[in-house]
Design an enzyme around this catalytic site. Structure first.
Site, PDB file in Angstrom:
ATOM      1  N   GLU A   1      -2.277  -0.963  -6.873  1.00 41.37           N
ATOM      2  CA  GLU A   1      -3.036  -0.080  -5.994  1.00 41.37           C
ATOM      3  C   GLU A   1      -3.434  -0.896  -4.772  1.00 41.37           C
ATOM      4  O   GLU A   1      -4.199  -1.848  -4.868  1.00 41.37           O
ATOM      5  CB  GLU A   1      -4.266   0.446  -6.736  1.00 41.37           C
ATOM      6  N   SER A   2      -2.893  -0.520  -3.609  1.00 39.69           N
ATOM      7  CA  SER A   2      -3.019  -1.387  -2.433  1.00 39.69           C
ATOM      8  C   SER A   2      -4.462  -1.596  -2.005  1.00 39.69           C
ATOM      9  O   SER A   2      -4.835  -2.704  -1.582  1.00 39.69           O
ATOM     10  CB  SER A   2      -2.193  -0.824  -1.268  1.00 39.69           C
TER      11      SER A   2
ATOM     12  N   CYS B   1       6.393  -2.039  -3.244  1.00 40.62           N
ATOM     13  CA  CYS B   1       5.490  -0.889  -3.302  1.00 40.62           C
ATOM     14  C   CYS B   1       4.148  -1.223  -2.627  1.00 40.62           C
ATOM     15  O   CYS B   1       4.077  -1.314  -1.412  1.00 40.62           O
ATOM     16  CB  CYS B   1       5.329  -0.408  -4.733  1.00 40.62           C
TER      17      CYS B   1
ATOM     18  N   ARG C   1       1.373   5.343   3.337  1.00 41.78           N
ATOM     19  CA  ARG C   1       0.925   5.151   1.961  1.00 41.78           C
ATOM     20  C   ARG C   1       1.115   6.434   1.155  1.00 41.78           C
ATOM     21  O   ARG C   1       0.894   7.534   1.653  1.00 41.78           O
ATOM     22  CB  ARG C   1      -0.541   4.726   1.985  1.00 41.78           C
TER      23      ARG C   1
ATOM     24  N   ILE D   1       7.345   4.832  -7.597  1.00 44.78           N
ATOM     25  CA  ILE D   1       6.123   5.265  -8.268  1.00 44.78           C
ATOM     26  C   ILE D   1       4.996   5.277  -7.231  1.00 44.78           C
ATOM     27  O   ILE D   1       4.555   4.227  -6.773  1.00 44.78           O
ATOM     28  CB  ILE D   1       5.749   4.328  -9.433  1.00 44.78           C
ATOM     29  N   ARG D   2       4.558   6.457  -6.831  1.00 48.67           N
ATOM     30  CA  ARG D   2       3.522   6.589  -5.781  1.00 48.67           C
ATOM     31  C   ARG D   2       3.873   5.686  -4.596  1.00 48.67           C
ATOM     32  O   ARG D   2       3.031   4.947  -4.077  1.00 48.67           O
ATOM     33  CB  ARG D   2       2.136   6.243  -6.314  1.00 48.67           C
TER      34      ARG D   2
ATOM     35  N   HIS E   1      10.450  -0.447  -7.114  1.00 51.31           N
ATOM     36  CA  HIS E   1      10.109  -1.484  -8.087  1.00 51.31           C
ATOM     37  C   HIS E   1      11.371  -2.055  -8.750  1.00 51.31           C
ATOM     38  O   HIS E   1      11.709  -1.646  -9.869  1.00 51.31           O
ATOM     39  CB  HIS E   1       9.206  -0.915  -9.177  1.00 51.31           C
TER      40      HIS E   1
ATOM     41  N   GLU F   1      11.658  -4.788 -10.202  1.00 45.56           N
ATOM     42  CA  GLU F   1      11.273  -5.625 -11.347  1.00 45.56           C
ATOM     43  C   GLU F   1      11.320  -4.855 -12.664  1.00 45.56           C
ATOM     44  O   GLU F   1      11.338  -5.478 -13.733  1.00 45.56           O
ATOM     45  CB  GLU F   1       9.884  -6.228 -11.137  1.00 45.56           C
TER      46      GLU F   1
END
EC number: 4.3.3.6
Length: 220
Positions: free
Chosen positions: A49-50, A80, A109, A153-154, A201, A203
């Protein structure tokens, strides 16, 4: 030459990034303190969550040391939320949200929607090594770089990229099932010098080639 890549270990997919980097041939460490940041050859800013990561960077007194190291040329990869942290400009952020900066991009965002709007797709990605197709060991052909399986994802997207930013991947212009129509053609991976960022993502996809690219950048 083995290099040491740090993964910011305040929130997000720390373990997954470390596993992908080690598969790409790097030594890894978690980074929570300025002295740990000072000892690495490169850094990954993971998803999460940034706004929370921004606050934690300040609490752990890592924000200013990280800005200084980026200014000195530290290779950094942001996925992300990490892309948002590297962006010079944000759309859709909170009133008090700050970034580390360094990438001459404007990032939107949560551009693809909420958690329930998450999706996966294959994207052409410039600069990656060919992937094994899982059948006969032959490389899969890619268009403008080999295809990468991308998990969103978001996720943010890059609304605007400056002249010194290389675009590595976009959502296809024709779109794809499950992807918002407004996302067609949007930029989702960029590089500017020693800074790399993706909206998605890698990863968690089981494909370490984006991390291999970052290790090559870090070896420089």
């Amino acid at each position: 030459m083995t290099i040491t890549i740090g993964v910011l270990a305040l929130q997000g997919d720390v373990r997954e990034h470390r596993a992908a980097l080690e598969a790409a041939g790097a030594r890894t460490v978690g980074v929570r303190r300025p002295e740990e940041l000072a000892a690495v050859d490169g850094l990954v800013l993971p998803g999460g969550e940034s706004t929370t990561i921004d606050k934690l960077l300040r609490i752990f007194e890592l924000d200013e040391p990280l800005r200084a190291r980026i200014a000195e040329g530290l290779p950094v990869y942001g996925s992300c939320a990490g892309m948002i942290l590297l962006a010079d400009r944000i759309l859709g952020g909170t009133a008090d949200q700050r970034t580390i900066g360094g990438l001459d991009v404007t990032v939107r965002r949560n551009a693809f929607g909420r958690q329930v709007d998450s999706f996966e797709t294959d994207l052409a990605f410039a600069g990656l090594a060919p992937a094994d197709d899982g059948r006969d060991g032959a490389p899969r052909p890619g268009q403008d770089g080999d295809a990468v399986h991308a998990v969103f994802i978001r996720a943010p997207w890059v609304e605007e990229a400056g002249p010194g930013v290389e675009v590595l991947a976009r959502i296809p212009e024709h779109g794809a099932p499950g992807i918002p129509a407004a996302a067609a053609g949007r930029i989702v991976a960029v590089q500017q010098g020693s800074l790399l960022a993706t909206s998605f993502h890698p990863e968690i996809s089981g494909d370490a080639r984006v991390h291999e690219l970052f290790v090559r950048i870090a070896k420089g």
